[in-house]
Design an enzyme around this catalytic site. Sequence first.
Site, PDB file in Angstrom:
ATOM      1  N   THR A 175       1.020  -1.154  -0.004  1.00  0.00           N
ATOM      2  CA  THR A 175      -0.111   0.090  -0.056  1.00  0.00           C
ATOM      3  C   THR A 175       0.997   1.292  -0.175  1.00  0.00           C
ATOM      4  O   THR A 175       1.949   1.191   0.448  1.00  0.00           O
ATOM      5  CB  THR A 175      -0.860   0.024   1.401  1.00  0.00           C
ATOM      6  OG1 THR A 175      -1.925  -1.109   1.059  1.00  0.00           O
ATOM      7  CG2 THR A 175      -1.565   1.215   1.458  1.00  0.00           C
ATOM      8  N   GLY A 204      -5.123  -5.101   7.077  1.00  0.00           N
ATOM      9  CA  GLY A 204      -6.091  -4.047   7.402  1.00  0.00           C
ATOM     10  C   GLY A 204      -7.049  -4.372   8.504  1.00  0.00           C
ATOM     11  O   GLY A 204      -7.803  -3.377   8.961  1.00  0.00           O
ATOM     12  N   THR A 229      -0.412   1.001   6.864  1.00  0.00           N
ATOM     13  CA  THR A 229      -0.100  -0.051   5.981  1.00  0.00           C
ATOM     14  C   THR A 229       0.105  -1.610   6.672  1.00  0.00           C
ATOM     15  O   THR A 229       0.468  -1.333   7.785  1.00  0.00           O
ATOM     16  CB  THR A 229       1.094   0.079   5.030  1.00  0.00           C
ATOM     17  OG1 THR A 229       1.189  -0.995   4.216  1.00  0.00           O
ATOM     18  CG2 THR A 229       2.159   0.519   5.649  1.00  0.00           C
ATOM     19  N   GLY A 230      -0.616  -2.483   6.367  1.00  0.00           N
ATOM     20  CA  GLY A 230      -0.484  -3.805   6.984  1.00  0.00           C
ATOM     21  C   GLY A 230      -1.781  -4.358   6.950  1.00  0.00           C
ATOM     22  O   GLY A 230      -2.706  -4.006   5.990  1.00  0.00           O
ATOM     23  N   ARG A 232     -14.399  -7.133  -0.011  1.00  0.00           N
ATOM     24  CA  ARG A 232     -13.697  -6.860   1.116  1.00  0.00           C
ATOM     25  C   ARG A 232     -13.009  -5.248   1.056  1.00  0.00           C
ATOM     26  O   ARG A 232     -12.654  -5.157   0.072  1.00  0.00           O
ATOM     27  CB  ARG A 232     -12.789  -7.744   1.319  1.00  0.00           C
ATOM     28  CG  ARG A 232     -11.757  -7.701   2.532  1.00  0.00           C
ATOM     29  CD  ARG A 232     -10.548  -6.671   2.156  1.00  0.00           C
ATOM     30  NE  ARG A 232      -9.598  -6.789   3.332  1.00  0.00           N
ATOM     31  CZ  ARG A 232      -8.443  -6.006   3.332  1.00  0.00           C
ATOM     32  NH1 ARG A 232      -8.163  -5.180   1.980  1.00  0.00           N
ATOM     33  NH2 ARG A 232      -7.495  -6.104   4.297  1.00  0.00           N
ATOM     34  N   GLY A 255     -10.454  -2.731   3.138  1.00  0.00           N
ATOM     35  CA  GLY A 255      -9.490  -2.932   4.374  1.00  0.00           C
ATOM     36  C   GLY A 255      -9.587  -1.461   5.060  1.00  0.00           C
ATOM     37  O   GLY A 255     -10.688  -0.697   5.085  1.00  0.00           O
ATOM     38  N   ASP A 256      -8.477  -1.281   5.762  1.00  0.00           N
ATOM     39  CA  ASP A 256      -8.539   0.071   6.586  1.00  0.00           C
ATOM     40  C   ASP A 256      -8.154   1.254   5.680  1.00  0.00           C
ATOM     41  O   ASP A 256      -8.323   2.343   6.253  1.00  0.00           O
ATOM     42  CB  ASP A 256      -7.337  -0.085   7.594  1.00  0.00           C
ATOM     43  CG  ASP A 256      -6.118  -0.359   7.263  1.00  0.00           C
ATOM     44  OD1 ASP A 256      -5.918  -1.146   6.220  1.00  0.00           O
ATOM     45  OD2 ASP A 256      -5.057   0.198   7.433  1.00  0.00           O
TER      46      ASP A 256
END
Length: 345
Positions: free
Chosen positions: A210, A264, A261-262, A238, A240-241
Amino acid sequence: MKRWVVISLLLFALNVFSQSDGRKVVLVIHGGAGTILRSQMTPEKEKEYKDALSAALYRGYAILKKGGSSLDAVEAAVKVLEDDPHFNAGKGAVFTSEGKNELDASVMNGENLMAGAVAGVTTIKNPVSAARAVMEKSNHVMMTGAGAEMFARQNGVIIVPPSYFYTEERWRSLRNVKKEDSLKTELDHSGKKSSSAIYPFKNHDSKFGTVGAVALDQKGNLAAATSTGGMTNKRFGRVGDSPVIGAGTYASNATCAISCTGWGEYFIRLVMAKTVSDMMEFGKMSLAAASEEMIMKRLPALGGDGGLIAVDKMGNISMPFNTEGMYRAYIDEKGVPVIKIYKDK
Ligand code: ASP
């Protein structure tokens, strides 16, 4: 007018000019956290990543140096990374389990807490610009799918065919991940990892990729932006964050600007970015202490991984991550770029 009066006026003008030009500006960017191992990187590849990060850095920094806004700087820097196939955003986005590219992005203005986001879009070349359009040209904060695309089109954001996002490397990643995960693709809603229900993202290609940027401009305004293709093999719409304000992105002039980033799902459950900001505002913690507590302790305690970049209103920078590496870069006060990939450098 007497000569000395003219000279004093000139000196005064010069002083005012150099003061505003000399005010601290900061730009920090990331290109994702994950399993980035030296052993798997060639010098050529490493150079490609570093060149890409420095191009984004210079694009955003030029805006800040000229007195431009932190908002313009983070959007410009993220667009460069979105256009670069090395990163999992825009052109380099990963594939969903259905073989599509569904992109998420968000932006936030710390001056007035205005925010914008798009999620699950498939035809917007630069999702960060669509997020900004949502923030500035609608009464809403988040738009998804076809509606977001229609809105972006109406507001002059560049539209491309979904095939624009195809890259051979990401397609190969999807095929590999599917092969590996064919026996364990059920989502464990309890949040616990069990052998029968391992979330489909734990795979060898866990380099997420990301992108994001945070900035402080000459006026003291903070801004943050994040953009992603999500995670390889993600399913059923889906999200994510990254497009979730307070989770993947947050900015407030009272505290800091953050882009995450990671993994989510964990960042959403920890309301990562806003929690760091709250720890500063209500807990009177420093940026470094708050962001390290969240990334190095709370996140792994829950089973998640990743990192964040942040800058506070004083210009302090924090870039913690609990993965092998994180593509990250900033320009220091002297205008010298600092680019790092691994834990040590
Ligand atoms: N946080 C992103 C997501 O979960 C992925 C990433 O940062 O690489 O969608």
